[in-house]
Structure formats: structure tokens, C-alpha cells
Design a protein around this motif. Structure first.
Motif, PDB file in Angstrom:
ATOM      1  N   GLY A 243       0.826  -1.196   0.000  1.00 11.82           N
ATOM      2  CA  GLY A 243       0.000   0.000   0.000  1.00 11.82           C
ATOM      3  C   GLY A 243       0.858   1.243   0.000  1.00 11.82           C
ATOM      4  N   GLU A 244       0.341   2.276  -0.589  1.00 13.10           N
ATOM      5  CA  GLU A 244       1.025   3.564  -0.570  1.00 13.10           C
ATOM      6  C   GLU A 244       0.015   4.604  -0.132  1.00 13.10           C
ATOM      7  OE1 GLU A 244       3.106   6.889  -3.462  1.00 13.10           O
ATOM      8  OE2 GLU A 244       2.007   5.231  -4.343  1.00 13.10           O
ATOM      9  N   ILE A 245       0.443   5.461   0.774  1.00 10.82           N
ATOM     10  CA  ILE A 245      -0.358   6.630   1.093  1.00 10.82           C
ATOM     11  C   ILE A 245       0.458   7.841   0.673  1.00 10.82           C
ATOM     12  CG2 ILE A 245      -1.637   5.526   2.964  1.00 10.82           C
ATOM     13  CD1 ILE A 245       0.111   7.110   4.912  1.00 10.82           C
ATOM     14  N   TYR A 246      -0.220   8.841   0.173  1.00  9.15           N
ATOM     15  CA  TYR A 246       0.467  10.051  -0.263  1.00  9.15           C
ATOM     16  C   TYR A 246      -0.488  11.223  -0.136  1.00  9.15           C
ATOM     17  CZ  TYR A 246      -2.281   9.654  -4.518  1.00  9.15           C
ATOM     18  OH  TYR A 246      -3.325   9.582  -5.406  1.00  9.15           O
ATOM     19  N   GLY A 247       0.037  12.418  -0.210  1.00 10.89           N
ATOM     20  CA  GLY A 247      -0.809  13.596  -0.136  1.00 10.89           C
ATOM     21  C   GLY A 247      -0.031  14.809   0.311  1.00 10.89           C
ATOM     22  N   THR A 248      -0.748  15.759   0.909  1.00  2.52           N
ATOM     23  CA  THR A 248      -0.131  16.989   1.397  1.00  2.52           C
ATOM     24  C   THR A 248      -0.592  17.253   2.823  1.00  2.52           C
ATOM     25  OG1 THR A 248      -1.935  18.337   0.539  1.00  2.52           O
ATOM     26  CG2 THR A 248      -0.015  18.048  -0.888  1.00  2.52           C
ATOM     27  N   ILE A 249       0.209  18.035   3.538  1.00  4.19           N
ATOM     28  CA  ILE A 249      -0.111  18.411   4.905  1.00  4.19           C
ATOM     29  C   ILE A 249       0.034  19.925   5.015  1.00  4.19           C
ATOM     30  CG2 ILE A 249       0.464  18.114   7.336  1.00  4.19           C
ATOM     31  CD1 ILE A 249       1.823  15.447   6.462  1.00  4.19           C
ATOM     32  N   LYS A 250      -1.002  20.574   5.556  1.00  9.42           N
ATOM     33  CA  LYS A 250      -0.978  22.030   5.710  1.00  9.42           C
ATOM     34  C   LYS A 250      -1.288  22.420   7.141  1.00  9.42           C
ATOM     35  CE  LYS A 250      -2.036  23.193   0.989  1.00  9.42           C
ATOM     36  NZ  LYS A 250      -2.785  24.029   0.084  1.00  9.42           N
ATOM     37  N   LYS A 251      -0.707  23.551   7.536  1.00  7.11           N
ATOM     38  CA  LYS A 251      -0.969  24.136   8.850  1.00  7.11           C
ATOM     39  C   LYS A 251      -1.168  25.622   8.625  1.00  7.11           C
ATOM     40  CE  LYS A 251       1.324  25.035  13.213  1.00  7.11           C
ATOM     41  NZ  LYS A 251       2.038  26.280  13.085  1.00  7.11           N
ATOM     42  N   ASP A 252      -2.248  26.165   9.116  1.00  4.98           N
ATOM     43  CA  ASP A 252      -2.587  27.580   8.919  1.00  4.98           C
ATOM     44  C   ASP A 252      -2.648  27.946   7.440  1.00  4.98           C
ATOM     45  OD1 ASP A 252      -2.633  27.904  11.705  1.00  4.98           O
ATOM     46  OD2 ASP A 252      -0.487  28.381  11.758  1.00  4.98           O
ATOM     47  N   GLY A 253      -3.121  27.029   6.615  1.00  4.56           N
ATOM     48  CA  GLY A 253      -3.278  27.289   5.189  1.00  4.56           C
ATOM     49  C   GLY A 253      -1.996  27.207   4.378  1.00  4.56           C
ATOM     50  N   LYS A 254      -0.868  26.871   5.032  1.00  2.20           N
ATOM     51  CA  LYS A 254       0.420  26.787   4.341  1.00  2.20           C
ATOM     52  C   LYS A 254       1.005  25.389   4.514  1.00  2.20           C
ATOM     53  CE  LYS A 254       1.343  31.592   5.350  1.00  2.20           C
ATOM     54  NZ  LYS A 254       2.086  32.522   6.153  1.00  2.20           N
ATOM     55  N   PRO A 255       1.782  24.938   3.544  1.00  2.00           N
ATOM     56  CA  PRO A 255       2.412  23.611   3.679  1.00  2.00           C
ATOM     57  C   PRO A 255       3.344  23.566   4.887  1.00  2.00           C
ATOM     58  CG  PRO A 255       2.680  24.474   1.447  1.00  2.00           C
ATOM     59  CD  PRO A 255       2.115  25.576   2.285  1.00  2.00           C
TER      60      PRO A 255
END
Length: 112
Positions: free
Chosen positions: A21-33
């Protein structure tokens, strides 16, 4: 020719398929990466094994996990450590985009 076909069929039928399995994506805090190099840690509930990866530019991440099941994901860097979030890993790749929110001195993770 038949001999080769039989050998190929025998190998195909007796081969163990390893699911990954692979998980991927993006993570943001306060609208910024979040910062490049932030650590993603996944503890599989089914096996107890832990897998980790680092965030790349723009808060993107990718983590490969042999097998499938449920796991607890934690995000951390020098300024934060998130509460664990339950995720599911499947045979095929799955995208999880997360948003970190500060609440009562800790960081909560929610899916975007």
C-alpha cells in the motif's frame, strides 16, 4: 512451445503476490504547507510495525507500507507533534490530504 507455456503458467500460479500500500498527499498548517523534512510516522495496528517518511517541498509526502490494514499516523517536526489519526491502507495507492489545527496546546489532524 507447450512446454514453455506450461512452465510459465506453473510459475504464475505458484507465485506469492505481495501487496503493497502507498499513502500520499499533502499536509498544511494555517493554510500553508508544513516544513520540508517534517516526519510522518505510521504505526500499523494490524502488525505493530512502524513506518516513517519525510515531507518534501510544499508539504507533500509519500509512504510505502507492505500489506494493508489500519494504522495510526502522527506528524511531527521541531515545532509540533500531532495527535494520532486513524487511517486505512489498501492494496492500491490512496491519497490523504491533512490539515493541522492547534487546539489546547496540541495539534489535531483532520482530513481535508
Amino acid at each position: 512451445m507447450k512446454k514453455y507455456l506450461i512452465v510459465i503458467l506453473f510459475l504464475l500460479l505458484n507465485t506469492t503476490i505481495a501487496f503493497s500500500g502507498e499513502i500520499y498527499g499533502t499536509i498544511k498548517k494555517d493554510g500553508k504547507p508544513i516544513a520540508e523534512g517534517s516526519e510522518i510516522e505510521l504505526e500499523m495496528l494490524t502488525s505493530g510495525k512502524t513506518y516513517s517518511s519525510k515531507c518534501a517541498k510544499y508539504g507533500s509526502y509519500s509512504l510505502y507500507v507492505p500489506g494493508k490494514g489500519r494504522g495510526l499516523l502522527i506528524i511531527r517536526n521541531e515545532e509540533l507533534m500531532s495527535e494520532p489519526i486513524l487511517i486505512y491502507i489498501y492494496e492500491n495507492a490512496i491519497q490523504y490530504d491533512f490539515v493541522l489545527e492547534e487546539k489546547n496546546g496540541s495539534f489535531l489532524v483532520r482530513r481535508r
